[in-house]
Design a protein around this motif. Structure first.
Motif, PDB file in Angstrom:
ATOM      1  N   ILE A   1       0.958  -1.434  -0.086  1.00  0.00           N
ATOM      2  CA  ILE A   1      -0.055  -0.001   0.606  1.00  0.00           C
ATOM      3  C   ILE A   1       0.948   1.401   0.005  1.00  0.00           C
ATOM      4  O   ILE A   1       0.172   1.745  -0.589  1.00  0.00           O
ATOM      5  CB  ILE A   1      -0.922   0.173   1.657  1.00  0.00           C
ATOM      6  CG1 ILE A   1      -1.783  -1.459   0.767  1.00  0.00           C
ATOM      7  CG2 ILE A   1      -1.731   1.745   1.442  1.00  0.00           C
ATOM      8  CD1 ILE A   1      -2.892  -0.890   0.083  1.00  0.00           C
ATOM      9  N   ASP A   2       2.388   0.880   0.698  1.00  0.00           N
ATOM     10  CA  ASP A   2       2.755   2.161   0.443  1.00  0.00           C
ATOM     11  C   ASP A   2       3.859   2.995  -0.780  1.00  0.00           C
ATOM     12  O   ASP A   2       3.621   3.828  -1.023  1.00  0.00           O
ATOM     13  CB  ASP A   2       4.341   2.078   1.567  1.00  0.00           C
ATOM     14  CG  ASP A   2       3.546   1.876   2.644  1.00  0.00           C
ATOM     15  OD1 ASP A   2       2.948   2.687   3.644  1.00  0.00           O
ATOM     16  OD2 ASP A   2       4.581   1.690   3.837  1.00  0.00           O
ATOM     17  N   VAL A   3       3.468   1.889  -1.905  1.00  0.00           N
ATOM     18  CA  VAL A   3       3.768   2.016  -2.928  1.00  0.00           C
ATOM     19  C   VAL A   3       3.110   2.993  -3.676  1.00  0.00           C
ATOM     20  O   VAL A   3       3.158   2.973  -4.083  1.00  0.00           O
ATOM     21  CB  VAL A   3       4.627   0.349  -4.017  1.00  0.00           C
ATOM     22  CG1 VAL A   3       4.737   0.190  -5.152  1.00  0.00           C
ATOM     23  CG2 VAL A   3       5.594  -0.482  -2.985  1.00  0.00           C
ATOM     24  N   VAL A   4       1.779   2.075  -4.312  1.00  0.00           N
ATOM     25  CA  VAL A   4       0.581   2.454  -3.805  1.00  0.00           C
ATOM     26  C   VAL A   4       0.643   3.414  -3.674  1.00  0.00           C
ATOM     27  O   VAL A   4       0.163   4.456  -4.499  1.00  0.00           O
ATOM     28  CB  VAL A   4      -0.243   2.048  -3.816  1.00  0.00           C
ATOM     29  CG1 VAL A   4      -1.962   2.782  -4.373  1.00  0.00           C
ATOM     30  CG2 VAL A   4      -0.085   0.172  -4.174  1.00  0.00           C
ATOM     31  N   ASN A   5       0.081   4.276  -2.855  1.00  0.00           N
ATOM     32  CA  ASN A   5       0.274   5.894  -2.206  1.00  0.00           C
ATOM     33  C   ASN A   5       1.539   6.293  -2.320  1.00  0.00           C
ATOM     34  O   ASN A   5       1.233   7.714  -3.188  1.00  0.00           O
ATOM     35  CB  ASN A   5      -0.158   5.982  -0.799  1.00  0.00           C
ATOM     36  CG  ASN A   5      -1.038   5.210  -0.183  1.00  0.00           C
ATOM     37  OD1 ASN A   5      -2.271   5.396  -1.140  1.00  0.00           O
ATOM     38  ND2 ASN A   5      -1.141   4.568   1.113  1.00  0.00           N
ATOM     39  N   ALA A   6       3.252   6.149  -2.774  1.00  0.00           N
ATOM     40  CA  ALA A   6       4.000   6.835  -4.086  1.00  0.00           C
ATOM     41  C   ALA A   6       3.343   7.069  -4.558  1.00  0.00           C
ATOM     42  O   ALA A   6       4.202   8.305  -5.421  1.00  0.00           O
ATOM     43  CB  ALA A   6       5.057   5.653  -2.750  1.00  0.00           C
ATOM     44  N   GLY A   7       3.156   5.777  -5.320  1.00  0.00           N
ATOM     45  CA  GLY A   7       1.964   6.724  -6.719  1.00  0.00           C
ATOM     46  C   GLY A   7       1.597   6.897  -7.294  1.00  0.00           C
ATOM     47  O   GLY A   7       1.452   8.014  -7.850  1.00  0.00           O
ATOM     48  N   LEU A   8       0.599   7.467  -5.894  1.00  0.00           N
ATOM     49  CA  LEU A   8      -0.393   8.159  -5.988  1.00  0.00           C
ATOM     50  C   LEU A   8      -0.063   9.596  -5.621  1.00  0.00           C
ATOM     51  O   LEU A   8      -0.483  10.395  -6.624  1.00  0.00           O
ATOM     52  CB  LEU A   8      -1.515   7.964  -5.001  1.00  0.00           C
ATOM     53  CG  LEU A   8      -2.707   6.640  -5.629  1.00  0.00           C
ATOM     54  CD1 LEU A   8      -3.757   6.731  -4.560  1.00  0.00           C
ATOM     55  CD2 LEU A   8      -3.354   7.337  -6.711  1.00  0.00           C
ATOM     56  N   THR A   9       0.458  10.205  -5.382  1.00  0.00           N
ATOM     57  CA  THR A   9       1.271  11.146  -4.505  1.00  0.00           C
ATOM     58  C   THR A   9       2.229  11.615  -5.502  1.00  0.00           C
ATOM     59  O   THR A   9       2.093  12.799  -6.645  1.00  0.00           O
ATOM     60  CB  THR A   9       2.279  11.395  -3.314  1.00  0.00           C
ATOM     61  OG1 THR A   9       1.756  10.375  -2.211  1.00  0.00           O
ATOM     62  CG2 THR A   9       3.097  12.269  -3.414  1.00  0.00           C
ATOM     63  N   LEU A  10       2.791  10.884  -6.725  1.00  0.00           N
ATOM     64  CA  LEU A  10       3.834  11.252  -7.952  1.00  0.00           C
ATOM     65  C   LEU A  10       3.021  11.200  -8.659  1.00  0.00           C
ATOM     66  O   LEU A  10       3.323  12.440  -9.381  1.00  0.00           O
ATOM     67  CB  LEU A  10       4.428   9.851  -8.112  1.00  0.00           C
ATOM     68  CG  LEU A  10       5.554  10.144  -9.628  1.00  0.00           C
ATOM     69  CD1 LEU A  10       6.281   9.130  -9.669  1.00  0.00           C
ATOM     70  CD2 LEU A  10       4.936  10.064 -10.700  1.00  0.00           C
ATOM     71  N   LEU A  11       1.837  10.881  -8.851  1.00  0.00           N
ATOM     72  CA  LEU A  11       0.817  11.757 -10.148  1.00  0.00           C
ATOM     73  C   LEU A  11      -0.022  12.885 -10.094  1.00  0.00           C
ATOM     74  O   LEU A  11      -0.218  13.265 -10.791  1.00  0.00           O
ATOM     75  CB  LEU A  11      -0.457  10.132 -10.782  1.00  0.00           C
ATOM     76  CG  LEU A  11       0.211   8.850 -11.344  1.00  0.00           C
ATOM     77  CD1 LEU A  11      -0.681   8.003 -10.901  1.00  0.00           C
ATOM     78  CD2 LEU A  11       0.542   8.860 -12.174  1.00  0.00           C
ATOM     79  N   SER A  12       0.386  13.473  -8.324  1.00  0.00           N
ATOM     80  CA  SER A  12      -0.584  14.236  -8.795  1.00  0.00           C
ATOM     81  C   SER A  12       0.389  15.733  -8.282  1.00  0.00           C
ATOM     82  O   SER A  12      -0.428  16.149  -8.204  1.00  0.00           O
ATOM     83  CB  SER A  12      -1.208  13.915  -6.864  1.00  0.00           C
ATOM     84  OG  SER A  12      -0.317  13.628  -6.209  1.00  0.00           O
TER      85      SER A  12
END
Length: 317
Positions: free
Chosen positions: A116-127
């Motif tokens: 989940i930390d990786v998914v959230n890191a991806g969402l942070t990157l995309l935002s």
């Protein structure tokens, strides 16, 4: 068709065409059959079912397993076996050589997930990052795609098939049509509360680009509306794959639609509501759903604690 007229009745390609003409298969499944036949002919040079033997299949298997996974070979064997079975029922051959060779044992690996930390890191990157890869543009759109795949657990192939007429935001429900289902089953899915605002925003942006409200038959996740570099009129599965490839490269971690599906299932399985999870994932067999159920290590350790103790070993120099 010219191919049908020139090829012998027992030629693999001709038998395959006859078989596919009778069966009502999805385009993806047809591609799998054609790929299996093509690989067999390219690898072995044997195209007449009458002359193929079990030894030929064994030799092909042994060569192929040095470069592809056992699951891949088993899948291709199943497709070739089905085509040869059709020829057998039509009395074109006397035996099916692909039946005589058993499937290769497959390792019982755990489903591949993403933290989940990786998914959230991806969402942070995309935002926060505009980036340079057009495969990830616009990033706000792909952030919604990631969240939609995670909160629904749908397959990559199902996402492009969702139409506005099947999305009921006030009722918090989504209809998955049988045409997009791997099992040809139509079903409703609830829309997670955390996903509602994303879909409302996507609807707003879609209306702005179209200059009107989207029609019921139009694609919901149509990234081509927001990225002029896409050549197609609708979002495709290949575009989704290229996005996840680019995202994985930026994160340095493997992320894919399938891993998001596995991740969602792995987090829901400990609730014990396996039938509900089966329905959400669209599995026809609950055994498939059970691969996500893993005993808690602390519970297992407590269970082992019921063993009677043994005399400790002495330590000698």
């Amino acid at each position: 068709m010219p191919l049908m007229k020139t090829l012998p009745r027992t030629h693999l390609k001709r038998v395959l065409q006859d078989y596919l003409r009778i069966r009502l298969l999805k385009p993806d499944t047809i591609d799998c059959y054609q790929d299996a036949v093509r690989r067999w002919i390219d690898d072995t040079g044997l195209d007449d079912l009458k002359v193929i033997t079990a030894d030929d299949v064994i030799d092909w298997r042994n060569r192929l397993l040095t470069r592809i996974a056992r699951t891949t070979w088993n899948k291709e064997r199943r497709h070739l076996r089905a085509v040869a079975n059709y020829a057998l029922k039509q009395s074109l051959i006397e035996a099916n050589p692909f039946v005589e060779v058993p499937a290769a044992p497959e390792p019982g690996r755990l489903p591949k997930t993403v933290a989940i930390d990786v998914v959230n890191a991806g969402l942070t990157l995309l935002s926060k990052s505009s980036g340079t890869s057009h495969s990830m543009s616009p990033r706000w759109f792909w952030g919604i795609v990631v969240r939609a795949l995670y909160f629904t657990g749908i397959r990559r192939s199902q996402l492009p098939g969702i139409r506005w007429g099947e999305l009921n935001l006030p009722g918090r429900s989504l209809l998955l049509r049988y045409q997009t289902s791997k099992t040809f089953r139509e079903k409703y899915l609830p829309i997670h509360d955390d996903l509602v605002a994303d879909l409302e925003y996507l609807y707003q942006r879609t209306c702005e680009v179209l200059g009107r409200t989207p029609r019921p038959e139009e694609q919901v996740f149509n990234g081509t509306l927001f990225n002029p570099r896409y050549q197609s009129d609708e979002l495709t599965r290949d575009q989704i794959s290229r996005f996840f490839q680019a995202l994985s490269e930026e994160l340095g971690q493997k992320v894919s639609a399938h891993r998001l599906r596995h991740t969602m299932a792995t987090h829901l399985a400990p609730t014990g509501q396996i039938r509900s999870l089966q329905e959400v994932l669209g599995h026809t067999n609950v055994k498939t759903t059970m691969i996500y159920v893993h005993p808690d290590l602390e519970q297992l350790n407590a269970f082992l604690g019921h063993l009677p103790g043994l005399r400790p070993m002495g330590r000698s120099c």
